[in-house]
Structures are given as structure tokens and as C-alpha cells.
Scaffold this active site. Structure first.
Site, PDB file in Angstrom:
ATOM      1  N   ILE A 135      -2.924   4.112   1.481  1.00  0.00           N
ATOM      2  CA  ILE A 135      -1.945   3.867   0.432  1.00  0.00           C
ATOM      3  C   ILE A 135      -0.642   4.534   0.858  1.00  0.00           C
ATOM      4  O   ILE A 135      -0.648   5.487   1.641  1.00  0.00           O
ATOM      5  CB  ILE A 135      -2.417   4.385  -0.948  1.00  0.00           C
ATOM      6  CG1 ILE A 135      -2.807   5.862  -0.893  1.00  0.00           C
ATOM      7  CG2 ILE A 135      -3.572   3.546  -1.465  1.00  0.00           C
ATOM      8  CD1 ILE A 135      -3.263   6.413  -2.238  1.00  0.00           C
ATOM      9  N   ASP A 136       0.453   4.012   0.382  1.00  0.00           N
ATOM     10  CA  ASP A 136       1.765   4.463   0.832  1.00  0.00           C
ATOM     11  C   ASP A 136       2.023   5.926   0.486  1.00  0.00           C
ATOM     12  O   ASP A 136       1.417   6.488  -0.431  1.00  0.00           O
ATOM     13  CB  ASP A 136       2.859   3.598   0.207  1.00  0.00           C
ATOM     14  CG  ASP A 136       2.711   2.126   0.555  1.00  0.00           C
ATOM     15  OD1 ASP A 136       2.246   1.838   1.671  1.00  0.00           O
ATOM     16  OD2 ASP A 136       3.042   1.284  -0.292  1.00  0.00           O
ATOM     17  N   LYS A 137       2.952   6.510   1.195  1.00  0.00           N
ATOM     18  CA  LYS A 137       3.318   7.910   0.989  1.00  0.00           C
ATOM     19  C   LYS A 137       3.596   8.209  -0.479  1.00  0.00           C
ATOM     20  O   LYS A 137       3.089   9.190  -1.031  1.00  0.00           O
ATOM     21  CB  LYS A 137       4.552   8.254   1.842  1.00  0.00           C
ATOM     22  CG  LYS A 137       5.111   9.651   1.599  1.00  0.00           C
ATOM     23  CD  LYS A 137       6.362   9.899   2.429  1.00  0.00           C
ATOM     24  CE  LYS A 137       6.952  11.267   2.132  1.00  0.00           C
ATOM     25  NZ  LYS A 137       8.181  11.525   2.930  1.00  0.00           N
TER      26      LYS A 137
END
Length: 302
Positions: A135-137
Site C-alpha cells: 500500500i502507498d506511503k
């Protein structure tokens, strides 16, 4: 190895400037690519002072990155579940999942290497040990990590077959017309902005997102999303394609960001899967403070 092909629709005095203005490649990196022979015009190698004219065909080859060895770091993790085969982590907003350019320290992988030591699957390589999905930062929430290759293969098959439950909650801009729906349009690399994804119909992969409205506010909608596929930035790209970008998204949303969010208001709330031992497991995590605080603010204004 990735290739970028551009048909020049305008002239340019210098090719390095043209590349930096029309791609996400910096001018200094463009010069290095040119000097290493990774840039051609009409099939011929060039130098950085080469000029371009309308109709020239520019091809840029981006070499594969040289893998580096990730280092273990003693970083606190919120472990939701752990056994000999896998663990489920609740990733905080702001933490990068695996090391990459500009983020070689402080990542989830660095923390996992310390926590698990030698008990991580090697299928993902030295930079992504145990990592099945990411999952994105600036997205918070649940991630599953494989501790051995057998578990990795077993779980990856479920992701590929779309039987792996991944449910998110998000706040998006605007008022969605329907209370529920399915977005079924392919996603691929943006043809010009190479660090971004986009709804494109060439060089793309199928992408399906199911959404459902939880609550409506003045100018925003709180939704639940279930991923049928798992493309990079899928929810962010799909919702933006409807004209309802995720609140706080500084890449696919309005240029005026919501500073208090520090990125997109998106949380991986629930995951469910069959354990290698045959048991179905499902885990959920509470909405984090940044998400709840934003909802409270919207409720007060509505």
C-alpha cells in the site's frame, strides 16, 4: 527494463531539456541516459546537445535498478497477527513499504528484517522479502507478509485468483451520484507522467474496484471500496477517473491539498484470506486518528 517512446510534436534545441519537460525524468538523469546510449532519435544514438524537430521518434530505455541489500532496523510495528507462516501488520500513514530510490531506510521491510530476522520469504527478492502486496506511503492499514516461500506461493495464488479480500475506506471529493457501483476500466503507466498511473487502454491491465457510500457530507463522501484486482494506485486512479479523487491526494486530486491529512485519506481496513493450513482468517483495523479527525471535522460542517 522500461522503454518510453515519444513522437515529437514540437521542436527543441536540446534533447535533455525536452526529456525533462515531457517526462518525469530529471534533466541530470536524462544526460546520464543519453551518455550511456539509452536514448535514440529515429533509431540513432545522440548527445545531449542534439536538437529535435517535429516528427522525430524519441526512444528512452530505463535500465533496471541494481538491487541493493535492505538492512534490518529496530522500528516498532503494530502486529495484528503472527504465526510461523505469516504476519499481518497495521502500517501507519507515512511509512514506505519497501526500500527504493530516496527511501532506503525506515521502511516496513527494514522493520520486518529486524522483527523476523531470517524468517521471511525470499520470493520478493532482497528488497521485498515477504512482501505479497503493498500500500502507498500515505495510505494506512493492513498488509500481509509471508514468512516462508510456501506461504508466499499459497497466498499469492489467492491474490491472483481475486479470492483475497481487500477492503478499504476512503473520503473522496464531491457527492457521488450512486450509493454503490463498480469501476471496471484498465490501469497502466501514464504515457507522459511516468511516475503516475492512469486509465489507459494500451499497455495496461484490467482493474476492478467496487465501492459503496457510507456517509455523505458537504463536498465530500465517505466510501468503502473492495478491490477485485490490485493495480498500483488503483483506488486513487479509479476514483479520480469518476471526478471524485481521494481527499488529500496530491497526485491525482486538486492542486490545493488538505494539509491536515498529509496525503490521501485512504485506509486498508480489512483483509481476509485462506491460511496455508486451510483456515479462513479475516482481520480489520480501526480507522486511524487522522481519518477520524477529518470525519469529525466534516460532520461539524455538515
Amino acid at each position: 527494463m522500461e522503454k518510453i517512446v515519444i513522437l515529437c510534436d514540437k521542436g527543441a534545441d536540446r534533447i535533455d531539456s525536452f526529456i525533462s519537460e515531457n517526462t518525469e525524468i530529471s534533466r541530470s538523469r536524462a544526460v546520464k541516459l543519453i551518455e550511456s546510449g539509452n536514448v535514440t532519435v529515429n533509431g540513432k544514438t545522440v548527445n545531449k546537445k542534439t536538437s529535435l524537430k517535429v516528427g522525430d521518434g524519441l526512444e528512452i530505455t530505463l535500465p533496471d535498478p541494481v538491487p541493493l541489500e535492505a538492512k534490518a532496523e529496530d522500528i516498532s510495528l503494530e502486529i495484528v497477527y503472527e504465526d510461523n507462516d505469516l504476519l499481518v501488520v497495521n502500517k501507519p500513514k507515512g511509512m514506505v513499504v519497501h526500500p527504493a530510490a530516496g527511501n532506503f531506510e525506515g521502511t516496513l521491510v527494514n522493520a520486518l528484517l529486524s522483527h523476523c530476522q531470517n524468517s521471511l520469504s525470499g520470493i520478493g527478492g532482497v528488497m521485498r522479502p515477504g512482501i505479497l502486496h503493498r500500500i502507498d506511503k500515505n495510505t494506512s492499514g493492513l498488509l500481509i507478509v509471508a514468512k516462508n516461500d510456501t506461504a508466499h506461493t499459497f497466498l499469492a495464488a489467492q491474490i491472483k485468483e481475486h479470492s483475497f479480500l481487500r477492503e478499504y475506506e476512503a473520503v473522496v471529493y464531491g457527492n457521488l451520484k450512486n450509493d454503490s457501483g463498480t469501476i471496471n476500466v484498465p490501469i497502466g503507466r501514464h504515457p507522459v507522467k511516468r511516475k503516475q498511473m492512469a486509465v489507459v487502454y494500451r499497455n495496461s491491465k484490467p482493474a476492478v474496484t467496487h465501492y459503496e457510500v457510507i456517509a455523505r457530507y458537504d463536498g465530500f463522501t465517505h466510501i468503502k471500496c473492495r478491490l477485485e484486482t490490485g493495480r498500483t494506485h488503483q483506488i486513487r486512479v479509479h476514483m479520480a477517473s469518476l471526478g471524485h479523487a481521494v481527499a488529500g491526494d496530491d497526485v491525482y486530486g486538486p492542486k490545493k491539498v488538505i494539509k491536515e491529512l498529509g496525503g490521501q485519506c485512504l485506509h486498508a481496513r480489512k483483509i481476509g484470506f485462506i491460511h496455508p493450513n486451510g483456515e479462513y482468517l479475516e482481520f480489520s483495523s480501526d480507522l486511524p486518528d487522522y481519518f477520524n479527525n477529518f470525519l469529525s471535522k466534516l460532520e461539524r460542517k455538515s
